[in-house]
Motif scaffolding. Structure first.
Motif, mmCIF file in Angstrom:
data_model
loop_
_atom_site.group_PDB
_atom_site.id
_atom_site.type_symbol
_atom_site.label_atom_id
_atom_site.label_comp_id
_atom_site.label_asym_id
_atom_site.label_seq_id
_atom_site.Cartn_x
_atom_site.Cartn_y
_atom_site.Cartn_z
ATOM 1 N N MET A 1 16.038 -27.169 -31.536
ATOM 2 C CA MET A 1 15.698 -26.044 -30.656
ATOM 3 C C MET A 1 16.935 -25.255 -30.229
ATOM 4 O O MET A 1 16.833 -24.250 -29.520
ATOM 5 C CB MET A 1 14.994 -26.552 -29.387
ATOM 6 C CG MET A 1 13.716 -27.329 -29.612
ATOM 7 S SD MET A 1 12.478 -26.428 -30.542
ATOM 8 C CE MET A 1 11.769 -25.390 -29.249
ATOM 9 N N ALA A 2 18.124 -25.728 -30.636
ATOM 10 C CA ALA A 2 19.369 -25.134 -30.126
ATOM 11 C C ALA A 2 19.755 -23.864 -30.865
ATOM 12 O O ALA A 2 19.340 -23.635 -32.006
ATOM 13 C CB ALA A 2 20.497 -26.158 -30.229
ATOM 14 N N ASP A 3 20.583 -23.064 -30.197
ATOM 15 C CA ASP A 3 21.184 -21.905 -30.846
ATOM 16 C C ASP A 3 22.458 -22.323 -31.576
ATOM 17 O O ASP A 3 22.745 -21.832 -32.657
ATOM 18 C CB ASP A 3 21.495 -20.844 -29.790
ATOM 19 C CG ASP A 3 20.223 -20.408 -29.083
ATOM 20 O OD1 ASP A 3 19.451 -19.658 -29.697
ATOM 21 O OD2 ASP A 3 19.972 -20.872 -27.950
ATOM 22 N N ILE A 4 23.205 -23.224 -30.930
ATOM 23 C CA ILE A 4 24.407 -23.769 -31.564
ATOM 24 C C ILE A 4 24.312 -25.294 -31.522
ATOM 25 O O ILE A 4 24.027 -25.879 -30.473
ATOM 26 C CB ILE A 4 25.688 -23.348 -30.804
ATOM 27 C CG1 ILE A 4 25.861 -21.822 -30.810
ATOM 28 C CG2 ILE A 4 26.910 -24.051 -31.384
ATOM 29 C CD1 ILE A 4 26.364 -21.224 -32.107
ATOM 30 N N VAL A 5 24.556 -25.931 -32.664
ATOM 31 C CA VAL A 5 24.582 -27.392 -32.739
ATOM 32 C C VAL A 5 26.000 -27.826 -33.111
ATOM 33 O O VAL A 5 26.578 -27.295 -34.065
ATOM 34 C CB VAL A 5 23.583 -27.915 -33.792
ATOM 35 C CG1 VAL A 5 23.708 -29.434 -33.939
ATOM 36 C CG2 VAL A 5 22.153 -27.548 -33.408
#
Ligand SMILES: Nc1nc2c(c(=O)[nH]1)N[C@H]1C(S)=C(S)[C@@H](COP(=O)(O)OP(=O)(O)OC[C@H]3O[C@@H](n4cnc5c(=O)[nH]c(N)nc54)[C@H](O)[C@@H]3O)O[C@H]1N2
Ligand SMILES: Nc1nc2c(c(=O)[nH]1)N[C@H]1C(S)=C(S)[C@@H](COP(=O)(O)OP(=O)(O)OC[C@H]3O[C@@H](n4cnc5c(=O)[nH]c(N)nc54)[C@H](O)[C@@H]3O)O[C@H]1N2
Ligand code: SF4
Ligand SMILES: [Mo]
Length: 701
Positions: free
Chosen positions: A440-444
């Motif tokens: 669900m993240a924008d940046i991992v």
């Protein structure tokens, strides 16, 4: 890519071919096992074993950590920073790789933007227990406090248990668990050590072999631990307060209460005795479902065995009345005076013995107590804008997550999912795997495992403090939590001495401030045993309260602000999600043996051993509903419903259903897991998630 500048050298080499290094298990398990890790080469581990020289671990660890190579060297380990370019929730294919610098710049810019727009409280650094290392787990607090980001009330796990234990004893300490070997009766209450802390069984087995000790397990279903017990008491979930009261009723009635002990060491014994008059085994049978004769027999055994040891777990505290349940159970040895005897008394946790000063690690010197405190178990309501949580404050528009997988483990999962889907929410997740939260993240950002960074560990289940060094180089471009926090601090202008120190130096500094030897010395000796002496472990110099007494009449207001209506004495506190005509069953989501929360759900061996999510149901219930093993059932309540396969079993009551956890949502037929049904209500008096407190309906799917 430069190597982790903030990390100490990896452990020096030894002489044999396969080199063996000391480490400690970082997982959120009271055992915190002392480990011996085979290193095949500087990038690769082999087998992991329990350290036999450690008197608690005693050479035994669980199967999932013994095969840790499967997790560290998993082909799906995250090895590069990623930016999401596709839809939320799909996984790896929605992401593109980017450099660490670009990724960190972007995260810092987004956190800064959010804070400029809504104020710093809009940013919520969210963390929990992926690693229990004191540096890598808690460093996120330093960034939070320096930046004035929202604070977190960490309530997933031990809040209710702590509250209940502290109410009576006043101190988060207890008897040395190795003393179990010298007990004649061990009561495993609300925990399932065969699955959740295997070393308890080592010491239990010693007592059984050496002394013929009796083992009692108190659990709503026949766990693997219950199968090994001499006696299994099977209460309805959330009714242990009634059981404890009835046992004490018998203890007073039959002359097993130690009045001299109570006069010297306790407060409220007379009130207790009066109060218990009406709480006899017949009364408790109505509530607990345990036949009165079984309660009588257990009370007799407990009352006549001076060396009786209660091993109190978390399971029976994960309900709205959880603190009262723990408190009520903790009263037993204060009635019999079992505390006075070797092998007698109780242990919930020894986390209170270590006293490691974490001020610098956590940046507590700069903490502003006026910054709002958000309850992590209410992440669903919070992300969906519940005014009960947000008050006049800003919405949460940025999450920076380390060490936890809330898209699986948090209560009220429907709201959690809805919240994460918000377009106006920026999410950065620092992870070892593409969990459903990372997706669900924008940046991992890729994270190291405990074998790739330095840290130190205390343990709730025993008494050793351990210092560990990285055993292998980081996998791919994975970086430690500490490194990521320091890099973000630089970009955000967050200044604190802790950001200028390596993980090793932070540890060394904290240890020396706390009166310990330095990190190097402890690392060389592998651990330091902080066991209390017999008198202190047994509270013979007094309990933790100012008056040094055990409190049968607790002051709940000292433990938490939300104490309205809580009972003045141990009792059945009937505030659970009770069964009714529409919801005739009670659901318990006890941990599964081959997962640790959601960690190891990514490994093939654990997945294979667990099979699939199943509802354990009494055969009579299956017959009524015309269910055969493996048929799909739908379980639901007001929050929604999930589908799982039925598993008929004799080992529970008709009104109980067990779904072992914590499975990824994707393992369920409809893509959402069991925590959809678990309420985000918090237990009294200080909050705490209520994972095992859910009334449900069930039908053929
Ligand atoms: N294999 C494995 N090990 C783990 C974990 C895991 O997920 N898997 N999780 C780790 C973590 S984070 C923690 S906190 C610990 C927790 O470990 P435990 O202290 O064992 O607590 P729980 O696992 O929550 O629950 C233990 C038992 O309590 C029972 N129980 C539920 N409700 C009641 C009740 O009302 N009364 C009574 N008497 N019993 C009840 C459940 O059926 C379950 O068998 O385990 C750790 N170890
Ligand atoms: N239904 C149900 N739900 C439960 C429970 C239950 O019994 N039933 N138990 C509850 C309990 S007791 C707890 S404690 C919570 C636990 O919930 P969590 O703390 O979320 O535990 P995990 O699911 O194991 O997720 C930890 C994540 O941290 C990552 N991680 C590990 N080490 C590191 C590291 O060094 N750095 C970074 N950045 N990441 C790392 C792991 O890969 C993993 O994905 O779950 C709760 N949820
Ligand atoms: S029993 Fe617990 S502490 Fe020990 S290795 Fe397994 S998960 Fe780690
Ligand atoms: Mo936990």
């Amino acid at each position: 890519m430069p190597l982790d500048q903030n990390r100490a050298e990896i452990a020096p080499e030894t002489t044999s071919d396969v080199q063996v290094f000391h480490s400690a298990c970082p997982h959120d398990c009271p055992s915190t096992c002392a480990l011996e890790v085979e290193r095949l080469d500087p990038a690769t581990i082999g087998r992991v074993r329990g350290a036999s020289a450690n008197t608690y671990t005693a050479g035994v660890i669980c199967a999932k950590v013994a095969r840790y190579a499967e997790r560290v060297h998993h082909p799906e380990r995250l090895t590069k920073p990623l930016r999401r370019v596709g839809e939320k929730g799909i996984g790896r294919t929605a992401f593109e790789e980017l450099s660490w610098d670009d990724a960190l710049d972007e995260v810092a810019a987004r956190l800064r933007e959010a804070a400029e727009r809504h104020g710093p409280e809009t940013v919520w650094p969210f963390y929990y227990a992926g690693t229990m290392g004191l540096v890598q787990r808690d460093g996120i607090q330093r960034l939070r406090h320096v930046m004035g980001y929202s604070r977190q009330h960490s309530t997933f796990c031990n809040t209710l248990a702590d509250a209940g234990w502290l109410a009576g004893t006043g101190s988060k300490t207890g008897v040395d668990p190795r003393e179990m070997a010298e007990s004649d009766l061990i009561v495993i209450w609300g925990c399932n050590p065969v699955s959740t802390q295997v070393n308890v069984m080592t010491h239990v087995t010693r007592a059984r072999k050496n002394r013929g000790a009796k083992i009692v397990v108190i659990d709503p279903y026949e766990t693997e631990s219950a199968k090994q017990a001499d006696i299994h008491l099977m209460p309805n979930p959330g009714t242990d307060g009634a059981l404890a009261c009835a046992v004490m009723h018998v203890l007073f009635r039959d002359g097993h209460a130690d009045r001299d002990y109570m006069a010297k060491y306790t407060k409220g014994a007379d009130d207790l005795e009066t109060h218990l008059k009406s709480r006899d085994p017949a009364w408790a049978e109505e509530i607990t479902g345990i036949p009165a004769e079984e309660i009588e027999a257990f009370a007799r055994l407990y009352g006549t065995t001076p060396r009786s040891f209660l091993r109190l777990g978390f399971g029976f505290t994960r309900s709205r009345n959880g603190a009262v349940q723990m408190f009520s159970a903790s009263c037993l040895p204060a009635v019999t005076g079992a505390w006075q005897h070797r092998g007698g008394g109780a242990l919930y946790s020894n986390a209170g013995i270590y006293g490691v000063d974490q001020t610098v690690i956590k940046g507590e010197d700069v903490m502003d107590a006026s910054v709002r405190l958000l309850d992590q178990s209410r992440i669903g309501p919070i992300l969906t804008g519940d005014p009960r949580d947000l008050g006049d404050g800003p919405p949460v528009t940025a999450l920076f997550i380390q060490n936890t997988n809330p898209m699986n483990v948090a209560p009220d999962l429907g709201k959690v999912r809805e919240g994460f889907r918000r377009d106006d929410l920026f999410v950065c997740v620092h992870e070892q795997f593409m969990t459903e939260t990372a997706a669900m993240a924008d940046i991992v950002l890729p994270a190291t495992t405990f074998l790739e960074h330095d840290d130190m560990y205390v343990a709730g289940g025993h008494t050793h403090l351990q210092v560990t060094r990285a055993v292998i180089e980081p996998v791919g471009e994975a970086r430690s939590n500490h490194w990521v926090l320091c890099e973000l601090a630089k970009r955000l202008g967050a200044e604190h001495p802790g950001f200028e120190m390596s993980a090793w130096d932070l540890m060394d500094d904290a240890l020396k401030r706390s009166g310990y030897a330095g990190a190097q010395e402890i690392w060389e000796g592998h651990w330091e045993d902080k066991a209390q002496d017999f008198e202190d472990g047994h509270f013979l110099n007094g309990f933790g309260h100012e008056d040094r007494l055990f409190h049968f009449t607790p002051d709940w207001s000292k433990v938490g602000g939300n104490h309205h209506g809580m009972p003045a004495l141990p009792d059945h506190y009937a505030v659970v999600d009770a069964r009714d005509d529409e919801h005739p069953l009670r659901l318990v989501t006890a941990p599964s043996r081959n997962y640790l929360n959601t960690s190891f759900t990514e490994t093939a061996t654990s997945r294979k051993r667990e099979g699939r999510p199943e509802a354990q149901l009494h055969p009579d219930v299956c017959e009524e509903l015309g269910l055969a093993a493996g048929d799909l059932v739908r379980i639901g309540n007001r929050q929604g419903s999930v589908m799982v396969h039925a598993r008929p079993t004799e080992g529970l009551r008709r009104s109980t259903v067990i779904v072992e956890s914590v499975w990824p949502n994707a393992a369920f037929v409809e893509g959402i897991g069991i925590n959809l049904l678990v309420s985000a209500d918090s237990g009294q008096p200080n909050g705490g998630a209520v994972f095992h407190d859910t009334a449900v309906w069930l039908k053929r799917a």
